[in-house]
Design a protein around this motif. Structure first.
Motif, PDB file in Angstrom:
ATOM      1  N   HIS A 436      -4.380  -0.267  24.388  1.00 29.61           N
ATOM      2  CA  HIS A 436      -4.282  -1.939  24.247  1.00 29.61           C
ATOM      3  C   HIS A 436      -5.464  -2.315  23.180  1.00 29.61           C
ATOM      4  N   ARG A 437      -6.432  -2.019  23.287  1.00 28.91           N
ATOM      5  CA  ARG A 437      -7.456  -2.307  22.560  1.00 28.91           C
ATOM      6  C   ARG A 437      -7.771  -1.831  21.464  1.00 28.91           C
ATOM      7  N   PHE A 438      -8.080  -0.645  21.112  1.00 32.17           N
ATOM      8  CA  PHE A 438      -8.302  -0.480  19.572  1.00 32.17           C
ATOM      9  C   PHE A 438      -7.411   0.977  18.935  1.00 32.17           C
ATOM     10  N   ASN A 439      -7.346  -0.204  17.848  1.00 34.01           N
ATOM     11  CA  ASN A 439      -6.294   1.002  17.355  1.00 34.01           C
ATOM     12  C   ASN A 439      -6.732   1.713  16.051  1.00 34.01           C
ATOM     13  N   VAL A 440      -6.089   2.492  15.524  1.00 32.26           N
ATOM     14  CA  VAL A 440      -6.609   2.475  13.905  1.00 32.26           C
ATOM     15  C   VAL A 440      -5.361   3.166  13.065  1.00 32.26           C
ATOM     16  N   LYS A 441      -5.102   2.592  11.673  1.00 38.67           N
ATOM     17  CA  LYS A 441      -4.006   3.382  10.990  1.00 38.67           C
ATOM     18  C   LYS A 441      -4.199   3.825   9.829  1.00 38.67           C
ATOM     19  N   ALA A 442      -3.585   5.436   9.583  1.00 37.35           N
ATOM     20  CA  ALA A 442      -3.890   5.830   8.512  1.00 37.35           C
ATOM     21  C   ALA A 442      -2.459   6.458   7.685  1.00 37.35           C
ATOM     22  N   GLY A 443      -2.419   5.640   6.490  1.00 35.40           N
ATOM     23  CA  GLY A 443      -1.139   5.651   5.951  1.00 35.40           C
ATOM     24  C   GLY A 443      -1.094   6.191   3.934  1.00 35.40           C
ATOM     25  N   THR A 444      -0.048   6.035   3.735  1.00 37.94           N
ATOM     26  CA  THR A 444       0.064   6.730   2.241  1.00 37.94           C
ATOM     27  C   THR A 444       1.393   6.467   1.439  1.00 37.94           C
ATOM     28  N   ALA A 445       2.055   5.856   0.723  1.00 39.55           N
ATOM     29  CA  ALA A 445       2.659   5.683   0.276  1.00 39.55           C
ATOM     30  C   ALA A 445       3.293   6.261  -1.422  1.00 39.55           C
ATOM     31  N   THR A 446       4.177   6.570  -1.633  1.00 31.13           N
ATOM     32  CA  THR A 446       4.164   6.866  -3.495  1.00 31.13           C
ATOM     33  C   THR A 446       5.318   6.693  -3.979  1.00 31.13           C
ATOM     34  N   ALA A 447       6.134   6.008  -4.987  1.00 31.22           N
ATOM     35  CA  ALA A 447       7.211   6.441  -5.658  1.00 31.22           C
ATOM     36  C   ALA A 447       7.874   6.095  -7.235  1.00 31.22           C
ATOM     37  N   LEU A 448       8.727   6.815  -7.727  1.00 27.91           N
ATOM     38  CA  LEU A 448       9.357   7.276  -8.703  1.00 27.91           C
ATOM     39  C   LEU A 448      10.383   5.735  -9.219  1.00 27.91           C
ATOM     40  N   SER A 449      10.093   5.543 -10.939  1.00 30.36           N
ATOM     41  CA  SER A 449      11.218   4.300 -11.063  1.00 30.36           C
ATOM     42  C   SER A 449      12.530   5.571 -11.698  1.00 30.36           C
ATOM     43  N   ASN A 450      13.859   5.125 -10.819  1.00 34.72           N
ATOM     44  CA  ASN A 450      15.132   6.085 -11.000  1.00 34.72           C
ATOM     45  C   ASN A 450      15.229   5.850 -12.378  1.00 34.72           C
ATOM     46  N   VAL A 451      14.707   4.555 -13.513  1.00 33.50           N
ATOM     47  CA  VAL A 451      15.322   4.601 -14.570  1.00 33.50           C
ATOM     48  C   VAL A 451      13.767   4.569 -15.167  1.00 33.50           C
ATOM     49  N   THR A 452      13.745   5.196 -16.400  1.00 33.51           N
ATOM     50  CA  THR A 452      11.872   5.183 -17.213  1.00 33.51           C
ATOM     51  C   THR A 452      12.402   4.241 -17.800  1.00 33.51           C
ATOM     52  N   PRO A 453      11.145   3.638 -18.065  1.00 34.62           N
ATOM     53  CA  PRO A 453      10.803   2.379 -19.143  1.00 34.62           C
ATOM     54  C   PRO A 453      10.670   2.688 -20.551  1.00 34.62           C
ATOM     55  N   ALA A 454      10.876   1.879 -21.052  1.00 36.23           N
ATOM     56  CA  ALA A 454      10.756   2.188 -23.012  1.00 36.23           C
ATOM     57  C   ALA A 454       8.937   2.643 -23.035  1.00 36.23           C
ATOM     58  N   GLY A 455       8.641   4.416 -23.162  1.00 31.73           N
ATOM     59  CA  GLY A 455       7.280   4.039 -23.639  1.00 31.73           C
ATOM     60  C   GLY A 455       6.476   4.190 -22.050  1.00 31.73           C
ATOM     61  N   GLY A 456       7.118   4.567 -21.115  1.00 28.74           N
ATOM     62  CA  GLY A 456       6.701   4.735 -20.065  1.00 28.74           C
ATOM     63  C   GLY A 456       7.280   5.789 -19.175  1.00 28.74           C
ATOM     64  N   GLY A 457       6.960   6.213 -17.747  1.00 25.73           N
ATOM     65  CA  GLY A 457       7.236   7.926 -17.143  1.00 25.73           C
ATOM     66  C   GLY A 457       8.415   6.967 -15.682  1.00 25.73           C
ATOM     67  N   HIS A 458       8.509   8.115 -14.948  1.00 25.04           N
ATOM     68  CA  HIS A 458       8.813   7.740 -13.691  1.00 25.04           C
ATOM     69  C   HIS A 458       7.755   7.398 -12.865  1.00 25.04           C
ATOM     70  N   PHE A 459       6.628   7.448 -12.660  1.00 27.64           N
ATOM     71  CA  PHE A 459       5.914   7.766 -11.632  1.00 27.64           C
ATOM     72  C   PHE A 459       5.451   6.456 -11.874  1.00 27.64           C
ATOM     73  N   GLY A 461       3.954   5.516  -8.903  1.00 27.12           N
ATOM     74  CA  GLY A 461       1.863   5.267  -8.888  1.00 27.12           C
ATOM     75  C   GLY A 461       1.932   6.110  -6.795  1.00 27.12           C
ATOM     76  N   ALA A 462       0.508   6.464  -6.469  1.00 26.16           N
ATOM     77  CA  ALA A 462       0.021   6.363  -5.188  1.00 26.16           C
ATOM     78  C   ALA A 462      -0.721   6.321  -4.182  1.00 26.16           C
ATOM     79  N   GLU A 463      -0.516   5.900  -3.071  1.00 25.21           N
ATOM     80  CA  GLU A 463      -1.769   4.531  -2.801  1.00 25.21           C
ATOM     81  C   GLU A 463      -1.882   5.537  -1.389  1.00 25.21           C
ATOM     82  N   VAL A 464      -3.251   5.129  -0.873  1.00 24.31           N
ATOM     83  CA  VAL A 464      -3.896   5.650   0.488  1.00 24.31           C
ATOM     84  C   VAL A 464      -4.040   4.124   1.306  1.00 24.31           C
ATOM     85  N   ASN A 465      -4.319   4.468   2.128  1.00 27.15           N
ATOM     86  CA  ASN A 465      -4.432   3.214   3.003  1.00 27.15           C
ATOM     87  C   ASN A 465      -5.086   3.486   3.981  1.00 27.15           C
TER      88      ASN A 465
END
Length: 526
Positions: A436-459, A461-465
């Motif tokens: 109840h005084r000092f908290n820490v947090k670590a996380g990550t997130a990543t995502a794919l697009s379900n449809v590919t845009p013209a000239g690009g890919g599905h991925f 990106g990925a995040e750390v925080n």
């Protein structure tokens, strides 16, 4: 025998004294008298110092900036320039419940005053006013609503109020629960005028509501309205499940809306918010869009045992008719859906000792409106800025974070991901180092697009925080947050068929990876 009668009378004597002094039955005065105050004041104060490598490139957006990074709001990343600024926000709440009505009528008012330190002064307009001398006219109205409680468990809210996609009364439920139950504000999480009825019983609850998005001309049939119904039942002490329905009747043709951006399926607002734009030019349209779905939870408050889980499935459907000079004809069908599942385990003493993971899937459309069908998701972001928010996943850059003052520009700002759809995973580890005084947090997130845009890919990106949070007192904390995201090949695309150009404009040129770090002081005072 006489001694027993005397002892019994002596035991009753203190009660007789209390009754004689007008104290009433026992326990009547257990509640503190201050809880019966007619007038209450609360406020949420936040200061945050931010440094990052993304910012809007137009001078016109010096106040509030909302929408998708790399979208129409001109927010871009840089590998050479960094920002350094301090923001400030105060949200005061005034609550008046006169004794005359014995708690059955309550007036609530909430306002918003915020700026960036050193921006402007002696002017008029919201989200600004922090330059020397101050004197800016900048207070914005969030809520002015009346709550009537004709009977225990029944509540009627009337006026400008919170329009949240949950069956819980948003004025009697914590923010954490609102963002972890129902549709988690992903579809509708803003304010609107209207009337809502809440029934909160022991083992079930329901909500009936209607909201007015835009009236436009009072003598024309050019309104945009939302109608909502939700019913949630307790299956047992751990599980709850709900059935819901929403319907938007859009006859506004884009009139009204946010500044010059307009609103609705065909508006520029869609390109700010990162949602799919129905490009009908200046042709008038009529849209009828409905959502049917279910949401559920198991031990959502993390109190009954150590496992917790919540999720939803929501299917949107509709019909858009366009008048291109020969009357209104069918232009597009709408069929899309989203599914979300959040689960976790509380391993320690406090609610902050937990690990959790979240999965999100939203359908995409692989050919735009070529087949006269849109297969993606539609949310309140088509009509408001923002209209639906996804702020409690734990991500900071891929999805928006709740620590916001004037800048709300994640990489993905709407479930639809501009109509390309989305498959995302978010994981978080939380620990209360000093309970109840000092908290820490670590996380990550990543995502794919379900449809590919013209000239690009599905991925995407990925995040750390990560975050360090020290509680100075009750609801007062100082916090340090940081996040970094590696952009994927999705952003090699400058595809602009669905919304604003995916990467901001140049094919094959991936923007610099975004990062941010900020120090926050927060105090919820009451």
């Amino acid at each position: 025998m006489n001694r027993k009668i005397l002892l019994f009378l002596l035991m009753l004597w203190p009660l007789g004294l209390l009754h004689g002094q007008g104290a009433g039955p026992l326990f009547d005065t257990d509640l503190p008298r201050k809880a019966d105050r007619e007038f209450q004041f609360m406020a949420f104060y936040i200061n945050q110092g931010v440094t990052s490598n993304f910012f809007p490139t137009t001078e016109f957006l010096r106040g509030q900036v909302i929408g998708r990074m790399f979208g129409r709001n001109t927010t871009m990343t840089s590998d050479t320039a960094t920002t350094a600024y301090v923001e400030q926000r105060l949200i005061p709440f005034f609550i008046y419940s006169p004794h005359l009505f014995n708690g059955k009528a309550t007036l609530r008012m909430a306002f918003e005053i915020d700026w960036t330190w050193g921006d402007v002064s002696y002017g008029a307009g919201g989200n600004q006013g922090g330059a020397v001398s101050g004197h800016q006219v900048n207070m914005q109205t969030q809520n002015i609503e009346l709550e009537l409680t004709p009977k225990t468990g029944w509540m009627i809210n009337l006026g400008l109020q919170r329009m949240y996609d949950t069956p819980y009364n948003p004025y009697r439920t914590t923010v954490e629960k609102l963002t972890q139950s129902g549709y988690r504000l992903n579809y509708f999480g803003t304010h609107a005028v209207g009337i809502s009825l809440y029934r909160d019983a022991d083992y079930h609850r329901f909500k009936l509501a209607t909201f007015k998005f835009y009236e436009n001309s009072t003598f024309r049939n050019d309104d945009v309205n939302l109608y909502e119904v939700q019913y949630e039942a307790h299956i047992n002490k751990l599980w709850k499940a709900a059935l819901t329905g929403h319907y938007v009747r859009d006859r506004g043709n884009g009139d009204g809306g946010v500044n010059i951006l307009g609103q609705g399926l065909n508006s520029q607002l869609t390109e700010y918010n990162g949602v799919f734009r129905f490009r009908y030019g200046s042709s008038p349209y009529k849209a009828d869009i409905g959502w049917i779905g279910t949401h559920f939870s198991r031990n959502a408050d993390m109190m009954l045992d150590r496992f917790f889980l919540s999720g939803y499935f929501n299917y949107n459907m509709g019909l858009v008719r366009v008048d291109r000079g020969n009357g209104f004809n069918n232009a597009a069908d709408i069929f899309g859906f989203a599914a979300n599942l959040r689960m976790g385990y509380r391993y320690g003493q406090t609610l902050n000792d937990n690990v959790n993971m979240e999965l999100l899937f939203t359908s995409g459309d692989d050919d735009g409106l070529d087949d006269k069908r849109y297969s993606g998701v539609i949310t309140g972001n088509t009509w408001a800025a923002p209209g639906g928010i996804y702020i409690n996943s734990g991500a900071y850059l891929l999805f928006p974070h709740a620590n916001v003052v004037n800048r709300f520009t994640p990489v993905v700002s709407d479930l639809s991901n501009m109509g390309y759809g989305l498959t995302a995973v978010v994981a978080n580890y939380n620990r209360s180092v000093i309970p109840h005084r000092f908290n820490v947090k670590a996380g990550t997130a990543t995502a794919l697009s379900n449809v590919t845009p013209a000239g690009g890919g599905h991925f995407l990106g990925a995040e750390v925080n990560g975050a360090l949070v020290y509680n100075l007192g009750a609801f007062m904390s100082i916090e340090l947050h940081g996040a970094y995201m590696w952009l994927g090949n999705f952003f090699d695309s400058a595809d602009s068929r669905y919304s604003a150009a995916v990467n901001g404009g140049i094919d094959g040129v991936r923007p610099a990876n975004p990062w941010t770090m900020f120090v926050v002081y927060k105090w919820l005072m009451f």
